[in-house]
Scaffold this active site. Structure first.
Site, mmCIF file in Angstrom:
data_model
loop_
_atom_site.group_PDB
_atom_site.id
_atom_site.type_symbol
_atom_site.label_atom_id
_atom_site.label_comp_id
_atom_site.label_asym_id
_atom_site.label_seq_id
_atom_site.Cartn_x
_atom_site.Cartn_y
_atom_site.Cartn_z
ATOM 1 N N SER A 240 27.530 48.150 -2.161
ATOM 2 C CA SER A 240 26.232 47.677 -2.666
ATOM 3 C C SER A 240 25.283 47.325 -1.526
ATOM 4 O O SER A 240 24.085 47.646 -1.581
ATOM 5 C CB SER A 240 26.422 46.485 -3.605
ATOM 6 O OG SER A 240 27.219 45.485 -3.020
ATOM 7 N N HIS A 270 34.554 48.630 -6.774
ATOM 8 C CA HIS A 270 33.684 47.610 -6.150
ATOM 9 C C HIS A 270 33.461 46.506 -7.192
ATOM 10 O O HIS A 270 34.425 45.916 -7.689
ATOM 11 C CB HIS A 270 32.402 48.302 -5.672
ATOM 12 C CG HIS A 270 31.517 47.478 -4.802
ATOM 13 N ND1 HIS A 270 31.926 46.367 -4.126
ATOM 14 C CD2 HIS A 270 30.184 47.604 -4.483
ATOM 15 C CE1 HIS A 270 30.916 45.850 -3.428
ATOM 16 N NE2 HIS A 270 29.842 46.579 -3.648
ATOM 17 N N HIS A 317 41.789 45.127 -0.236
ATOM 18 C CA HIS A 317 40.430 45.090 0.308
ATOM 19 C C HIS A 317 40.323 46.030 1.494
ATOM 20 O O HIS A 317 41.305 46.217 2.226
ATOM 21 C CB HIS A 317 40.030 43.668 0.737
ATOM 22 C CG HIS A 317 38.551 43.507 0.854
ATOM 23 N ND1 HIS A 317 37.859 43.781 2.002
ATOM 24 C CD2 HIS A 317 37.619 43.128 -0.066
ATOM 25 C CE1 HIS A 317 36.568 43.571 1.786
ATOM 26 N NE2 HIS A 317 36.394 43.172 0.549
ATOM 27 N N ARG A 326 36.815 33.673 -1.105
ATOM 28 C CA ARG A 326 36.007 33.586 -2.336
ATOM 29 C C ARG A 326 36.930 33.403 -3.537
ATOM 30 O O ARG A 326 36.589 32.751 -4.512
ATOM 31 C CB ARG A 326 35.148 34.847 -2.495
ATOM 32 C CG ARG A 326 34.185 35.076 -1.336
ATOM 33 C CD ARG A 326 33.474 36.411 -1.440
ATOM 34 N NE ARG A 326 34.400 37.536 -1.391
ATOM 35 C CZ ARG A 326 34.045 38.808 -1.541
ATOM 36 N NH1 ARG A 326 32.780 39.123 -1.755
ATOM 37 N NH2 ARG A 326 34.935 39.779 -1.470
ATOM 38 N N ASP A 372 37.273 39.442 -6.987
ATOM 39 C CA ASP A 372 37.228 39.865 -8.391
ATOM 40 C C ASP A 372 38.467 39.458 -9.188
ATOM 41 O O ASP A 372 38.453 39.489 -10.416
ATOM 42 C CB ASP A 372 37.048 41.389 -8.464
ATOM 43 C CG ASP A 372 35.716 41.803 -7.872
ATOM 44 O OD1 ASP A 372 34.716 41.147 -8.176
ATOM 45 O OD2 ASP A 372 35.684 42.775 -7.092
#
Ligand code: HAX
Length: 434
Positions: A240, A270, A317, A326, A372
């Protein structure tokens, strides 16, 4: 001129001088080699981009302008009694590299509030789309439809010096950020809540206003702030961020550029991975009649997924080689607000079960969870069960980072992107096969 824009203008001469010197005196210094594997391997690890907004260390995770996630969450100003900082303060940090004062934050809050009205034609555009259209398609279409508002285009057509490109890019970026949470919430309530959009309350800060427009009570405002901050940036090589940068390098405006970035975010490898995690986890919960599976059952489910040739969503990743901080920040939020939730327990159990299986499986270079793997369960807990929508919220957050990047791209005169391709035959010749 807003105080934030004045601040940016005051920072730019020094940065420009540094870039000019680097290019003039050291332009021919070699930084890295290119390996054959990178031609077909998504340019993984190739050092050919630059950004000062964030840096991703494989072992440590993201730093926003030098601050780790715990530092960012601790140091940025918060509303009285709030546990998560203002999104607007984070935007200030991303753009300027400096921690804002409370007054700086209030200034950004009121600047965004003034820019927040969404033109009616955006709603008409969304309403013209079949209601079962994916919300990411709606979101990206809404952003593209706003392109007629571009200040950059107006100024460019009127004739503008290259030195000034950053200024209308800033205006477009701020105008967009000011509207994105409203557009996202509108899509949600139009599509999933019997078409009952809630108008924005421009007296509220970004996170609180989003929660208000979603119709979800406290502490969802805290979660919204956390979600937008955590998803804001991950240096510039991810799909992105890179797409937004690439499209903007053609001097396409912020609307075209962000819409392109959002379309990349919508890929299942993604940003869409967060909806995949929930779909995959909910499938299992359904199989179990809503109960927590045993560890053994979960192990079998993970192996079945791998053996059927699919990836375990939310794990692995391209850069990280440890648990994504995160993920950890969201886990801490869950431990505080929903420790007894069944789905959270299952996400925790997956954290125990998946990494050793991925290690045994032997393919993924990083067996640990990424952002995610944890975002969906928090949204689910506060009533957002339509997991197609999760990537839209990711997009609202991601806009903060990628738009900050393209403002600085224009300020520092980054060129149109144009890497060089070789044919397979040329590569074979270079390695001596032919
Ligand atoms: N499950 C199963 N296999 C995996 C895997 C996973 N979670 N992660 C990687 N692998 C596999 C890859 O598919 C690849 O297999 P092939 O050799 O057969 O092609 C192999 O392991 C090596 O891959 P890698 O080098 O470790 O990982 P990549 O850099 O190629 O890809 C991905 C990184 C994030 C795309 C990958 O780990 C993946 O598909 N993960 C699951 C989807 C996901 O969670 N995506 C979100 C990532 C975070 C993000 O961008 N959020 O927006």
């Amino acid at each position: 001129m807003s105080k934030l824009k004045e601040k940016l203008a005051s920072l730019m001469p020094e940065w420009r001088a540094r870039v000019t010197r680097l290019l003039k005196e050291y332009g021919d210094v070699e930084i890295d080699k290119v390996y054959v594997r990178q031609f077909y391997g998504g340019m993984r690890g190739l050092k050919c981009l630059t950004t000062d907004i964030s840096y991703l260390d494989p072992m440590e995770g993201i730093r926003f302008r030098g601050y780790t996630i715990p530092e960012t969450l601790e140091k940025l100003p918060k509303a009285p009694g709030a546990e998560v900082p203002y999104v607007e303060g984070h935007l200030y940090l991303l753009l300027t590299g400096e921690l804002p004062t409370e007054a700086d934050v209030q200034d950004v809050i009121s600047d965004l509030q003034k820019r927040g009205e969404v033109p009616d034609y955006v709603w008409a555009t969304l309403r013209a789309m079949p209601r079962d259209t994916h919300p990411m398609t709606m979101f990206s279409t809404a952003v593209t439809s706003l392109q007629r508002e571009s200040e950059f285009v107006k100024r460019y057509n009127a004739g503008m010096s290259k030195m000034d490109y950053w200024d209308p890019m800033f205006e477009d970026a701020m105008n967009l950020i000011a509207k994105l949470h409203t557009i996202a919430a509108y899509i949600y309530r139009m599509k999933y809540k019997d078409d009952t959009p809630i108008s924005p309350d421009f007296s509220l800060d970004y996170g609180k206003n989003f929660a208000y427009m979603m119709g979800i009570d406290h502490p969802y405002d805290e979660l919204s702030r956390l979600y937008f901050i955590l998803h804001s940036d991950h240096e510039s090589g991810n799909v992105s961020a890179h797409t937004t940068h690439l499209v903007a390098s053609a001097l396409s405006d912020a609307y075209y550029s962000l819409a392109a970035g959002l379309n990349g975010l919508a890929g299942p490898l993604h940003g869409l991975a967060n909806q995949e995690v929930l779909r995959w986890s909910q499938n299992l919960m359904e199989q179990m009649g809503g109960k927590l599976p045993t560890k053994e059952y979960l192990q079998k489910y993970v192996w079945d997924t791998l053996n059927s040739g699919q990836v375990i969503p939310g794990y692995g990743h391209a850069v990280l080689r440890k648990t994504d901080p995160r993920y950890t920040a969201q886990r801490e939020f869950a431990l505080k607000h929903l420790p007894e939730d069944e789905l959270f327990k299952m996400i925790s159990l997956l954290y125990e079960v998946v990494p050793p299986i991925l290690q045994e499986h032997g393919k993924a270079k990083n067996p640990w969870p990424n952002v995610d793997a944890h975002s969906g369960v928090l949204q689910w807990y506060y009533g957002i069960h339509e997991y197609d929508f999760y990537t839209v919220m990711f997009g609202v957050g991601r806009a903060l980072g990628v738009l900050s990047n393209i403002i600085w791209d224009r300020a520092l005169g980054q060129s149109i992107e144009r890497p060089k391709s070789l044919t397979l035959e040329m590569l074979e010749e270079r390695v001596g096969i032919k």
